[in-house]
Structure formats: C-alpha cells, structure tokens
Design an enzyme around this catalytic site. Structure first.
Site, mmCIF file in Angstrom:
data_model
loop_
_atom_site.group_PDB
_atom_site.id
_atom_site.type_symbol
_atom_site.label_atom_id
_atom_site.label_comp_id
_atom_site.label_asym_id
_atom_site.label_seq_id
_atom_site.Cartn_x
_atom_site.Cartn_y
_atom_site.Cartn_z
ATOM 1 N N GLY A 166 2.212 1.264 -4.268
ATOM 2 C CA GLY A 166 3.074 0.186 -4.753
ATOM 3 C C GLY A 166 4.436 0.654 -5.213
ATOM 4 O O GLY A 166 5.333 -0.173 -5.451
ATOM 5 N N VAL A 183 0.807 -1.220 0.000
ATOM 6 C CA VAL A 183 0.000 0.000 0.000
ATOM 7 C C VAL A 183 0.837 1.266 0.000
ATOM 8 O O VAL A 183 0.331 2.347 -0.316
ATOM 9 C CB VAL A 183 -0.957 -0.001 1.218
ATOM 10 N N TYR A 184 2.121 1.174 0.310
ATOM 11 C CA TYR A 184 2.938 2.376 0.402
ATOM 12 C C TYR A 184 3.101 3.038 -0.961
ATOM 13 O O TYR A 184 3.640 2.442 -1.905
ATOM 14 C CB TYR A 184 4.324 2.068 0.977
ATOM 15 N N SER A 185 2.624 4.261 -1.059
ATOM 16 C CA SER A 185 2.755 5.061 -2.291
ATOM 17 C C SER A 185 2.251 4.311 -3.516
ATOM 18 O O SER A 185 2.891 4.306 -4.572
ATOM 19 C CB SER A 185 4.205 5.508 -2.497
#
Length: 341
Positions: A65, A61-63
């Site tokens: 992908g 979920v960070y940025s």
C-alpha cells in the site's frame, strides 16, 4: 505530449502512463531492491508531469500500500486533481484473512475505501480489477463496481490480465443489467509476450476498449542487451517467472531490437515502446522509471514511426508461449505442444 481518449470513453490520457509499482517502502510488500522511496521518487513524478504525462497507475498491493501513499502525496503536492488521471487496482490479498482480497462486493468496497485513504483523494479516475476471481460471480463483481462508480468513488472501471472470454463475459453481464462497463484492459504485452494479439487485442479494438499494457519492456529486458544485468534483473522474482533468460527466440528478439536501435540512433527502450504504437488497440503503455533516462527514452518512442519492414523484422523471431501473467499456474512446458506457425 500526445493524448488520446481511453477506449470509447471521454477520458483523455497521455499516450504514456507512469507505472508507480517502482515507488514504495522496500520493507513492505513483495517487490524487490530496485524500489525508490518517497524522496527518490519525487524527481520522476515531477519529470513526468513536466513532460505532459497525466496518467498514473498503481495498485493496493504494491509495496503493502505504500506505492499508493507515495503516489497520492506527490501528485497532491505537484498537480491539480482535475488535470491528472489516477488509476489503481484491487484483487490480490492484502492480508492473510477471509475477504481481504478477491472481487467480491465486500472486498471491492473495502479496497476502494482503503485506496482512497492511502491516496488522500476523494475518487480515482480508473478503478481496475487486478485479475479474474473464480470465487465470485461476475455479476456480483460488476454490480459492485457499478455501485462504486455511482457512489462517486471511481469515475471509470477497468480490468487486467484475464482470458478474452472472461472479459467478454464481464462486459456482457454489465450490458445486460445496465451496469457500468469496463473502458480499459491492462494486460501483458511486449515483443517477448504477444499472446494477447490472438484474441484480447482484437476484442478490445472491436468493442472500443483502450489497452494499457503492463511490462511493455518485459521488466526491463528489452531495454538492455542479452546477458547485461541490472539490480532488478537479479532480484525480480516475478520477472524470472515471466521471462526465461535462456529462451533462444527471446534472445533473438532482443538482438533485433538492438540492431534497429543502432540503425535509428535510438535507445533500445524507445524502439521496444514504439512497437506498441503500431497496435491500434493500444492507448498508453505503462512505463516504469527508476533512472533519469527512462522517461526520456519513453518520450522519444512517441516520435518514432516504425516502418513496416522494421515491424516485420522485430516480430519475426517470436515463438508462441503458454499464456502467463493471468494469476494462473503455468503447466510444465514439457507436456505442452505449441504450434510454431
């Protein structure tokens, strides 16, 4: 660099883990203006590796992908795959669509394949569920994670931020069915948030589960004086929810960190991180690094042995908090009575 086994597993990790949430495309996902793009991130991966850090944590979920993409490209460029430990996570929705999130078999099978593609790797060393999922039975989740391990897509599994009874239930479901068990718990732990000391840390210590705390510096608050601001403190919406700037007890904790740091001739961040190594269950705090001194301060923490008197002084101002960071809504605090002893 110092190394330790992660829980009772044979996996050896550095006592510091580089968190890769800070590296990604600022136009994607839900993170703030402090993010570094690939070129800006490169020196931090190189310095981490040169310092002996072999443990790297990211999430799908960070940025949107892009954190996984940057992490994978830079590690594949700079390191030998068998010498590093790569961890990622899944649970939070990656699209606004049914099954695009959560801990169902379908979601986890899709998530691991997508993460491996973005990382450019055949496997991850540690695949973690980012939160507990009430919509999926824990038996479905644990069997899916077991099958992911048996398929060779992950070497080990871990969990993040849930209640201790939920974690115990998951471990028992795996034990009862002969499935793979969690070797790690990634939870929120720092001098401003110590609720995990009540049940989760003793459970992990008793069961041989390694703890890899997220936000060990409370989104940077423990690395700076009260009322000192940074770009992240001004734009980090999640941090504003987790840590209230006006909390009197928190401000006192921060003042004491400054006092101990000054007496030691050390950075505030080094003192706040050194506190984690006084907790037997903790294997490796997950550090963020967006400035050159961030990794230096973390490395210095490994050499600081806090005295019992310093630990008592650092912990004395703390006051109980309502559990947060679990993916659950926080109730209005005016309707909650918390014991102070």
């Amino acid at each position: 660099m110092k190394f330790s086994r992660l829980g009772n597993s044979g996996l050896k990790v550095s006592r510091l883990c580089l968190g890769c949430m800070s590296y990604g495309d600022t136009t994607k996902g839900w993170h703030g203006d402090w993010l570094l793009d690939e070129d800006q991130s490169r020196p931090f991966f190189r310095k981490a590796l040169e310092s002996g850090i072999n443990f790297f944590d990211t999430a799908n979920v960070y940025s949107g992908g892009t954190s996984e993409e940057i992490t994978g490209r830079l590690l594949n460029e700079m390191a030998l795959r068998d010498e590093i430990v790569v961890a990622t996570k899944a649970y939070f929705p990656w699209r606004n669509a049914p099954n695009a999130g959560g801990n169902s078999r379908k979601a986890l099978m899709q998530a691991i394949d997508d993460s491996l593609r973005r990382l450019g790797m055949d496997y991850v060393d540690l695949f973690q569920i980012h939160r507990w999922d009430d919509a999926s039975t824990i038996e479905e989740t644990m069997e899916a994670l077991h099958d992911i391990v048996k398929a060779g897509k992950a070497r080990y599994i871990g969990a993040s931020s849930m209640y201790a009874w939920q974690f115990a239930k998951a471990q028992e479901a795996a034990r009862a069915n002969g499935w793979t068990r969690f070797i790690s718990m990634q939870n929120q732990l720092n001098l401003l948030y110590r609720e995990e000391e009540r049940e989760m840390l003793p459970l992990c210590e008793a069961e041989g589960v390694g703890v890899i705390p997220w936000s060990p510096l409370a989104r940077g608050r423990l690395a700076r004086a009260n009322d000192e601001e940074t770009v992240r403190s001004q734009t980090d919406g999640v941090g504003k929810v987790l840590y209230k700037e006006g909390d009197a007890a928190d401000r006192e904790v921060i003042d004491v960190i400054g006092k101990v740091a000054d007496a030691r001739g050390a950075a505030r961040a080094s003192i706040a991180l050194a506190w984690h190594f006084t907790k037997p269950a903790v294997t490796a705090p997950i550090i963020g690094a967006t400035k050159p001194n961030h990794i230096d301060a973390a490395l210095a923490a490994l050499e600081i042995g806090l005295t019992p008197e310093e630990i008592a002084e650092l912990e004395a101002p703390y006051r109980p908090k309502w559990p947060n960071g679990l993916g659950l809504p926080m109730p209005p605090m005016e309707h909650v009575t918390l014991r102070q002893d």
